[in-house]
Design an enzyme around this catalytic site. Structure first.
Site: not given
Length: 304
Positions: A18, A48, A50, A144, A221, A248, A281, A283
């Site tokens: 994506n 996928g 990622n 997905e 966890g 992911d 981070k 993103g």
């Protein structure tokens, strides 16, 4: 970390690709409201893609099987630059899948998903690719993609080991062929829904569905069920910026570790460390750490 000596094999990932449109917001927009965003990013995403990038940064050789549209062919070199094999990605006359992602001040996210070209990948597109799969090599799937149950059965018939992250979880995910899955990775909500649908609500019986089940639980966890054994690891405490790609990242790193014969406790600790670094981070794919960064983080934690 104890390791068995295991010969590395190609990992195949059949997964979504994506374009993520990421909006930083003070809070999630309400019905009827127009909300000005703080910032905007357009980045490569999809569970996928990622997870393929996470596998590559964890040190694996990974071939991605998926589909994009002609509108975003820049994705191919970007994935290749991240070390992912792209020869099995189809380019179609269909818009590329995309997601609209809100990230709030608490680092939580809210996602609107358009599947696009991901839904156009059919079983016939996979047969030739699966004929090339080496026996006992791993094939990874997420939810997905269309015809997921049939895809899993097809890969298993070629002698592959099957890893499945059935997210986002829905009605069809409850009826997957769990008896042929070797590694199942779900979050705590998905685990509860699956147990309710298949096991009378008893999550302790998840390992009766397939040999190895790992449940991620965010800041609580992760827990592993395997051959009557339960292994639990705590989450690492970090300053979260964006949680979008954490799951992911965990999937890629846990599969990498298991594929290399790592002790399950150490494998889960490594995957937990990777996902902890990812949330520091903004993103999704761009925030996934390298294996060296994860090793350094773990060393620092052990010395603290």
């Amino acid at each position: 970390m104890r390791k068995k000596t295991v010969q590395k094999k190609l990992i195949t990932n059949v997964g979504s690709i994506n374009v993520d449109h990421v909006y930083q917001v003070p809070y999630f927009v309400k019905p009827g409201e127009t909300l000005q965003t703080v910032s905007y990013q357009k980045v490569l995403g999809g569970k996928g893609a990622n997870q393929s990038i996470a596998l590559s940064r964890a040190g694996e050789t990974v071939q991605h099987v998926g589909a994009i549209g002609v509108d975003h062919e820049w994705i191919l070199p970007e994935m290749a630059n991240s070390g992912v094999g792209t020869e099995s990605i189809s380019v179609m006359e269909i818009p590329t899948g995309h997601a609209l992602i809100q990230v709030d001040d608490n680092a939580e996210n809210c996602i609107l998903l358009f599947p696009g070209a991901n839904e156009a990948l059919g079983l016939n597109d996979l047969k030739a690719r699966f004929d090339e799969i080496e026996a006992d090599s791993w094939v990874l799937f997420q939810n997905e993609m269309p015809n997921l149950g049939e895809m899993i059965s097809l890969a298993k018939s070629r002698g592959a080991k099957i890893a499945v992250n059935p997210a986002p979880f829905d009605l069809k995910a409850k009826d997957l062929p769990y008896d042929v899955i070797d590694l199942l990775i779900v979050n705590d909500i998905e685990a509860a829904e699956l147990a309710e649908a298949r096991l009378d609500g008893d999550q302790s019986k998840l390992s009766s569905l397939c040999p190895l089940v790992i449940v991620t639980r965010g800041t609580k966890g992760a827990i592993c069920f395997h051959q009557g054994e339960t292994i639990e690891v705590p989450a690492f405490k970090v300053e979260a910026v964006d949680t979008t790609g954490a799951g992911d990242t965990f999937v890629g790193y846990i599969l990498s570790s298991i594929a290399n014969g790592m002790d399950l406790g150490a494998a889960m600790r490594r995957a937990s460390a990777a996902s902890a670094l990812a949330v520091t981070k903004a993103g999704a794919s761009i925030a996934i750490p390298t294996s060296q960064e994860v090793d350094t983080f773990l060393n620092d934690m052990s010395e603290a």
